[in-house]
Design a protein around this motif. Sequence first.
Motif, PDB file in Angstrom:
ATOM      1  N   VAL A 169       1.005  -1.252  -0.113  1.00  0.00           N
ATOM      2  CA  VAL A 169      -0.019   0.022  -0.026  1.00  0.00           C
ATOM      3  C   VAL A 169       0.870   1.207   0.101  1.00  0.00           C
ATOM      4  CG1 VAL A 169      -1.766   1.231   1.082  1.00  0.00           C
ATOM      5  CG2 VAL A 169      -1.883  -0.990   1.055  1.00  0.00           C
ATOM      6  N   ASN A 223       0.334   5.003   0.208  1.00  0.00           N
ATOM      7  CA  ASN A 223      -0.818   5.832   0.269  1.00  0.00           C
ATOM      8  C   ASN A 223      -0.682   7.384  -0.004  1.00  0.00           C
ATOM      9  OD1 ASN A 223       0.789   6.223   2.847  1.00  0.00           O
ATOM     10  ND2 ASN A 223      -1.076   7.229   3.596  1.00  0.00           N
ATOM     11  N   SER A 273      -5.093   1.900   6.316  1.00  0.00           N
ATOM     12  CA  SER A 273      -3.798   2.296   5.830  1.00  0.00           C
ATOM     13  C   SER A 273      -3.022   2.827   7.359  1.00  0.00           C
ATOM     14  CB  SER A 273      -3.458   3.045   4.724  1.00  0.00           C
ATOM     15  OG  SER A 273      -3.877   4.270   4.772  1.00  0.00           O
TER      16      SER A 273
END
Length: 732
Positions: free
Chosen positions: A218, A220, A308
């Motif tokens: 991830v 972000n 996240s």
Amino acid sequence: MRRILAALLLFQASHLLAQDKISLLPVWALASAEKQDWLINNTGKTASVYRDAANKDIILSNGLIKRSFRLQPNLACTDFSNLSNGQQLLRAVSPEAKLTINGKSYNIGGLYGQKQKAYLLNQWLDGLTANSSDFLFKAYHVADIVPYINWKPAANTWASNRLQPTGKMLTFSFESTLPALKGIRVNINYELYDGIPLICKWLSVENKGRQTIKLNKVMNEIIAAHEEESTVDGNPKDIKTPHGIYVESNYAFNNSMNARLSDQTTHWNTDSTYTSQVNYNLKTPCLLEVYPPIGPGVTIAPGKSFKSIRTNELLLDSYDRDRNGLAQRMMYRKIAPWSTENPIFMHLVTIDPKVVRTAVDQCAETGYEAIILSFGSGLHMEDHSEENIAKIKDLVDYAHSKGILMGGYSLFSSRRINDQEDVIDPKTGKADVHAQFAHAPCLGSNWGLAYIEKIKGFIKKTGLDIFENDGPYPGDVCASTKHPGHQGLEDSQWAQIELQKGLYHWCNENGIYVNAPDWYFLDGTHKIALGYREVNFSLPREQQVILNRQNIYDGTWEKTPTMSWGFVPLTQYQGGGKAATLEPLSEHLDSYEQLMMQYYGAGIQACYRGPRLYDTQETKELVTGVISWYKKYRTILNSDIIHLRRADGREWDGILHVNPNEKEKGLAMLYNPSAEKITQKVILPLYYTGLTGQANIREKEGKSVSYILDQQSKVTYEVTIPANGYTWLVIE
């Protein structure tokens, strides 16, 4: 000119009707353009979300920071500005985020076709295109910020801020047209806070489909930023990164006790698509990408979701170290208000009931507020036997009857359990091979999960108010596939840090104060070590005095006073014998007073480690006097620090507390390390007190004298500091 500007803004406002709780053009945009320094006065700097006049963009701003997004043909950030100095952070559009799902990478939002990556012109925006294989923008939503942690401050614990942050959260939702990603929704969240140029960005992934997915990686945040310096060649690690933005995520650990070195997720990478940069090899570190170094590697089953890390982006408008430090410290006061709690505590080295009760009595009599049953005291929080619980609960109850908080120490990392429960090395398959502190249990093991529950249970059963967690999870990975708290190597770091955060969240939600020597501030810890070498407390007292002032000076550039603890060895800590310790206390009153005044004068609690606070009436009067003085000036002493001069043992040294919102707007602590009194002209920079024109200054409890300030709000003050002593100045 101002009339024309106001008329123009009002005309625009008439075209900006809300779509989803979106306001008209905010009040601050219609205000006078007169300069207002947010570090002194941030009134009126309220977060708002609104549309532009052409109805193509959505804008998030609070008068200090602005972030604009083009909505079609896909969403992308097109403007990220610091309104305090007019600096534009962006040079090119980027995806909003990147996800690796089931081993394949996908962009979330983003636009294509920018002609030049060195800068972005507004007239180019209408010609940019979307990529159908990316996640596409579907909707947005605006809401008030909801507290990240349901912090419950202790009613009898002093704190300079008991309020959770306010502001607006703007959420963009994205979906994919690809069959393999049907039912997967990604939400990009921007939280803009009131009164500070700070945005927190995080994302969530919702699985509304029928198949379980694996989230391998991830990213972000992605920002194509301008370069900080012009360099034709050089190692990217040696080239300066953009200075105008400070980034800190709540994924920080490794026991460095420093935000920058604890950071795990901020990556300033090179951008090979930026072909007009001056670096011949295109190696300028001007692409900000935020992601955990490992994983998360988690699976998301149908009906489940993932959140996240939270990335905080603070815009800086100066190269001045104190100003940037003030901004960073304001960030912690705003988004981690629990870190402003600051109980006055001692470190007790025994759990002998008689000694503990005597220490409680002494704390109550001198004005102390808490006791921590420290390492080496014999406290064992994993022992839930009826006898142990009853013994500690009785001591806690006695402390509470005297108005004293009670805390306990527990070690997690840096200890060995066994080959099955410790972290497993991925290469050798053996336990503890590359553990950061030689040995480490896995927090996701059966033992680790039980440890968390034992700590919670012990606190609940005994009524402890403070948890001192030594060696919290430091980032060790674990290749075990048998531990119930994680699936394997790929998710082991993510899973363990989530477990550690969960414990600290629980503590905050139950009013438990947390000391921990690692950078978990954004997830609930209250205090960390100031920064010191432990063996230095085995040095002679006169050396400790100077070293402690250096530690205070160096450790308060990024941390507020309330975020640190220092150390005072009333009894021998590691070595040094009589020359290093204060016991018998009555024989070393000068050193005892000096050390207390240095720490309390900086607003910093020290671990006064020993069995008692005083041994004679004279010692008691000294301790009581210092604590009474500290409580009288507590608000200003716990306020921000301006660094005047670092201790070097040769000349005077000192710090200046500032707070424009209080009656005492400044308090300077000045020290003399020499054997003779000195008279010194000291320049006091009073800009951040908020005072202009003149200031009333008094020495100690003397009479105030009015002084004229120069155009920079500085004043020269002549002061006499006693030999091997100190004085203080109060500015009103």
